[in-house]
Design an enzyme around this catalytic site. Structure first.
Site, PDB file in Angstrom:
ATOM      1  N   GLN A   1       0.751  -1.115  -0.035  1.00 13.62           N
ATOM      2  CA  GLN A   1      -0.031  -0.077  -0.150  1.00 13.62           C
ATOM      3  C   GLN A   1       0.831   1.271  -0.072  1.00 13.62           C
ATOM      4  OE1 GLN A   1      -3.283  -1.794   2.991  1.00 13.62           O
ATOM      5  NE2 GLN A   1      -3.682   0.350   2.573  1.00 13.62           N
TER       6      GLN A   1
ATOM      7  N   SER B   1       4.769  -6.315   2.403  1.00 11.91           N
ATOM      8  CA  SER B   1       3.239  -6.430   3.120  1.00 11.91           C
ATOM      9  C   SER B   1       2.406  -6.776   2.198  1.00 11.91           C
ATOM     10  CB  SER B   1       3.022  -5.141   3.429  1.00 11.91           C
ATOM     11  OG  SER B   1       1.745  -4.943   4.560  1.00 11.91           O
ATOM     12  N   LEU B   2       1.207  -6.444   1.458  1.00 14.54           N
ATOM     13  CA  LEU B   2       0.410  -6.588   0.837  1.00 14.54           C
ATOM     14  C   LEU B   2       0.939  -7.303  -0.365  1.00 14.54           C
ATOM     15  CD1 LEU B   2      -2.376  -6.634  -0.622  1.00 14.54           C
ATOM     16  CD2 LEU B   2      -1.887  -4.618  -1.614  1.00 14.54           C
TER      17      LEU B   2
ATOM     18  N   ARG C   1      -8.893  -8.950   4.418  1.00 12.04           N
ATOM     19  CA  ARG C   1      -7.600  -8.244   5.008  1.00 12.04           C
ATOM     20  C   ARG C   1      -7.855  -7.029   5.508  1.00 12.04           C
ATOM     21  NH1 ARG C   1      -2.330  -6.662   3.739  1.00 12.04           N
ATOM     22  NH2 ARG C   1      -0.867  -7.431   5.032  1.00 12.04           N
TER      23      ARG C   1
ATOM     24  N   HIS D   1       1.125  -3.847  11.164  1.00  9.88           N
ATOM     25  CA  HIS D   1       2.087  -4.490  11.365  1.00  9.88           C
ATOM     26  C   HIS D   1       2.868  -4.307  12.871  1.00  9.88           C
ATOM     27  CE1 HIS D   1       2.486  -5.959   7.480  1.00  9.88           C
ATOM     28  NE2 HIS D   1       2.316  -4.694   7.119  1.00  9.88           N
TER      29      HIS D   1
ATOM     30  N   GLN E   1       2.411 -12.024   9.734  1.00  6.63           N
ATOM     31  CA  GLN E   1       2.824 -10.792   9.083  1.00  6.63           C
ATOM     32  C   GLN E   1       1.756  -9.689   9.603  1.00  6.63           C
ATOM     33  OE1 GLN E   1       1.231  -9.104   5.847  1.00  6.63           O
ATOM     34  NE2 GLN E   1       3.025  -9.663   4.272  1.00  6.63           N
TER      35      GLN E   1
END
Length: 316
Positions: A12, A93-94, A118, A202, A251
């Site tokens: 993101q 991440s994503l 998510r 996170h 994660q």
């Protein structure tokens, strides 16, 4: 050249209204990929990506499927243009989900539905205004960790992204993050600034989201990746579904170890990293992590063509 090519998929923050418009005219895979993802979601993702408005695209539950689809669309365009297969890949991440789709460990239809949920769960985990994130520049990781410990008091604040040497993002309760910003400035940070985000990603505050996400993640079929995926949790690659799931779930509430992930790809002989997504955020981080690794992006027509040529040279 004796060096391998790796792929990296952004998270993101790389989304923009109008992304991939020029490339879509040249690469039919982009349109068909967005159509496939839109059918799975029951929403027109391409219309959102091209028309916005930006505040809708930037809503976490929309950003995640839109950005994943954009990255997978570029990956499919890369394959259609006979781009070489990577020796290894990672996602920020994503982007880890995008990498798993590219490696055929997860279907696009499953992944877009999964990351939309998510995003919703992440947004719901912390009431608006209660969480925050901040970028800390000019301190090493240990200094940032120490400042966070000092600032936590009865709240939560900790590193969320180890993005590059001297560049760490922190996340947690808004008041604790503000105290950590002050502490980092006092420790000599070049910059310590709050980020305009709605979700403190996170960190420990995402634990409830992870607990609720577990059932959705368990319901999705995951196979063995066609190439290794270095995962954010520990900069290690899983080859089995259980290991991949465990790392994806952890994660959510654990820091993204991007510096270590790039180092892990370098240790596998990677000399070229291709950013398979809009923008060049990860290219910039690679330059700060390891200048011996060249990084190129696919997000525009000129970059796509140059990256293809470079990757072919490397794999020759």
């Amino acid at each position: 050249m004796g060096k391998a090519t790796g792929m990296m998929f952004p998270g993101q923050g790389s989304q923009t209204v109008g992304m991939l418009a020029n490339l879509a005219a040249e690469h039919g895979a982009i349109g068909t990929t967005f159509a496939e993802a839109s059918a799975a979601l029951g929403d027109d993702l391409w219309a959102l990506v091209q028309g916005g408005p930006a505040e809708d695209l930037d809503r976490t539950e929309n950003t995640q499927p839109a950005l994943l689809t954009a990255s997978v669309a570029l990956w499919r365009a890369w394959l259609a243009a006979s781009g070489p297969m990577p020796a290894v890949a990672a996602g920020h991440s994503l982007g880890e989900y995008s990498a798993l789709v590219a490696a055929e460990a997860m279907s696009l239809a499953d992944a877009v539905v999964l990351v939309r949920e998510r995003g919703r769960l992440m947004q719901d985990a912390v009431p608006a205004g209660k969480g925050a994130m901040a970028a800390i520049l000019g301190l090493d990781a240990e200094q940032v960790e120490q400042c966070c410990r000092q600032a936590a008091e009865d709240g939560v604040v900790a590193p969320a992204n180890y993005n590059a040497p001297g560049q760490v993002v922190i996340a947690g309760d808004a008041a604790a993050v503000e105290r950590a910003i002050v502490a980092c400035k006092g420790a000599g940070a070049k910059r310590a600034m709050a980020l305009s985000v709605s979700v403190p990603s996170h960190c420990q505050l995402m634990t409830p989201a992870a607990e609720r996400f577990a059932a959705q993640l368990e319901s999705v079929a995951i196979g063995e990746p066609k190439f290794p995926i270095i995962q954010n949790l520990d900069a290690q690659a899983s080859t089995d579904a259980d290991g991949i799931r465990r790392r994806l779930l952890a994660q959510l509430h654990s820091p993204v170890r991007w510096t270590e992930s790039v180092a892990a790809m370098g240790a596998q002989g990677v000399g070229l990293l291709v950013e398979c997504g809009p923008g060049k955020v990860l290219c910039g981080l690679v330059k700060r992590i390891n200048r011996e690794i060249e990084a190129v992006g696919l997000g525009d027509a000129a970059g796509f063509a140059a990256a293809l040529e470079k990757a072919r040279e490397v794999s020759a």
